[in-house]
Design a protein around this motif. Sequence first.
Motif, mmCIF file in Angstrom:
data_model
loop_
_atom_site.group_PDB
_atom_site.id
_atom_site.type_symbol
_atom_site.label_atom_id
_atom_site.label_comp_id
_atom_site.label_asym_id
_atom_site.label_seq_id
_atom_site.Cartn_x
_atom_site.Cartn_y
_atom_site.Cartn_z
ATOM 1 N N CYS A 87 0.890 -1.024 -0.172
ATOM 2 C CA CYS A 87 -0.159 0.081 0.110
ATOM 3 C C CYS A 87 0.730 1.379 0.119
ATOM 4 C CB CYS A 87 -1.054 0.028 1.247
ATOM 5 S SG CYS A 87 -1.814 -1.561 1.219
ATOM 6 N N GLY A 105 -8.461 8.223 9.087
ATOM 7 C CA GLY A 105 -7.839 7.006 9.624
ATOM 8 C C GLY A 105 -6.788 6.463 8.248
ATOM 9 N N SER A 106 -6.456 5.367 8.600
ATOM 10 C CA SER A 106 -5.378 4.768 7.705
ATOM 11 C C SER A 106 -5.915 3.460 7.014
ATOM 12 C CB SER A 106 -3.953 4.340 8.335
ATOM 13 O OG SER A 106 -4.313 3.542 9.436
ATOM 14 N N TRP A 107 -7.187 3.466 6.604
ATOM 15 C CA TRP A 107 -7.817 2.435 5.861
ATOM 16 C C TRP A 107 -7.417 2.223 4.680
ATOM 17 C CZ3 TRP A 107 -11.190 5.977 8.595
ATOM 18 C CH2 TRP A 107 -11.656 5.458 9.897
ATOM 19 N N ILE A 109 -7.467 1.768 0.522
ATOM 20 C CA ILE A 109 -8.867 1.755 -0.259
ATOM 21 C C ILE A 109 -8.092 0.872 -1.470
ATOM 22 C CG2 ILE A 109 -7.892 4.223 -1.107
ATOM 23 C CD1 ILE A 109 -10.705 4.521 -2.333
ATOM 24 N N TRP A 132 -15.731 0.111 2.456
ATOM 25 C CA TRP A 132 -14.585 0.896 2.757
ATOM 26 C C TRP A 132 -15.077 1.881 3.996
ATOM 27 C CZ3 TRP A 132 -12.950 6.091 1.267
ATOM 28 C CH2 TRP A 132 -11.725 6.693 1.748
ATOM 29 N N PRO A 133 -14.479 1.938 5.195
ATOM 30 C CA PRO A 133 -15.143 2.787 6.261
ATOM 31 C C PRO A 133 -14.599 4.328 6.095
ATOM 32 C CG PRO A 133 -13.197 1.667 6.936
ATOM 33 C CD PRO A 133 -13.524 0.972 5.695
ATOM 34 N N GLY A 134 -13.756 4.587 5.242
ATOM 35 C CA GLY A 134 -13.182 5.866 5.149
ATOM 36 C C GLY A 134 -14.285 6.919 4.672
ATOM 37 N N TYR A 167 -5.015 8.470 2.513
ATOM 38 C CA TYR A 167 -5.344 6.949 2.773
ATOM 39 C C TYR A 167 -4.448 5.978 1.955
ATOM 40 C CZ TYR A 167 -9.623 8.807 4.426
ATOM 41 O OH TYR A 167 -10.874 9.629 5.304
ATOM 42 N N GLU A 170 -4.350 0.076 -2.055
ATOM 43 C CA GLU A 170 -4.097 -1.276 -2.198
ATOM 44 C C GLU A 170 -4.591 -1.504 -3.436
ATOM 45 O OE1 GLU A 170 -5.613 -5.453 0.052
ATOM 46 O OE2 GLU A 170 -6.410 -3.668 0.468
#
Length: 420
Positions: A87, A105-107, A109, A132-134, A167, A170
């Motif tokens: 990532c 956050g650091s989710w 994507i 995706w929670p962002g 973010y 990925e």
Amino acid sequence: MVSSVSHSCRVPPSRPESHLQIGCSGCPSAFLSGRGARRSLSGGEARRLPSGVSQAGTAAGMGRRGGAPWALELAVLVTSACLAGVCGDEFSVLRSPQSVVFRDGSWPIPGERIPDVAALSMGFSVEDDLSWPGLAVGDLFHRPRATVLVTVKGVDKLALPVKGISYPIENAVPFSLDSVANAIHTLFSEETPVVLQLAPSEERVYMVGKANSVFEDLSVTLRQLRNRLFQDNSILSSLPLNSLSRNNEVDLLFLSELQVLHDIASLLSRHKHLAKDHSPDLYSLELAGLEEVGKRYGEDSQQFKDASQILVDSLQKFADEMFNLYSGNAVVEVVAVKAFNSPLMRKTRSILQSSQSETENPYNLAYPYNYNYSVIFNIILWMMIGLALAVIVISYNLWNMDPGYDSIIYRMTNQKIRMD
């Protein structure tokens, strides 16, 4: 406690190196294969094991002496390093209105879902649900009037300002906003949307709606971009070039992309009424000049560092200008990609498509249904059932109606009532 992972195994000076068998503590392969069991972790020094001591016994001693927490921490560090390698690219949100909520956050994507994020932030639906929670659910009745997405190739991270949200990406695969542009063109064809998709280095441009009239003077070919740079009102007169040169073709390509950013905001400022209508606008820009600078001078060169800083400043200025033109109701996003994992393949129709489809479908199976099929099916089904029941009930009541009991028609035609 181990604070960092290092790939160099240091031998204490008190013991000869020829009598030691040391497993590198910083090497993930040694950790995963279990071959680093000849190092005692309790005393902090490496020593030779006596004969007859097996690796299993050493591993058990590690567990008794506190080696398990050390191994757990090393596993976390190795996992985070692997994730950082996968990532490495970055998706950043420079400006966004209050109606669109991006969580801090650091989710990671997925790279192929970036167009879905742009579509959902504008209020459009997507085929597959985005888990995706962002991106949170914002104000459904106040959607942004514009989305600006700038893709920067050749760098995995830009030194963007702190007020933005970033973010990790990925699986950075090539993507396009064609689905979002088609949705805008379909739903707002009778209004005045502005859709602009531009890649200056590839001379690729796509305009829909009022973009043809607004950006008719925009330079899109390499020759036009070069000529635009040497005009009186170009960015060369106000931009500090530092180590970049006006006589180098690679530097001019990079600077011409910055000129395009400046011209887009300048041309749109002449048509401010288009930024205040109800139809959403879309801007998708792809910049590859920084990648060419890195290939020409190297990523450790001063030219690449200066170009990166100039690009960050230009992107921030462009984001502020577009955000202000739309009165704070626009989303400005930046995608920094070092290199895409696979090339983008556009779907084309082949002359052998009919013969290929027959060989691939020998049983003459039906085509897959659209994702809206269940919705349309339920609407038609229950509407038909409701109409059928309504016809049956109405017909039954008409057939069994008593003319003289409750009908005013037959009462008015009665002779006796007329005489009274």
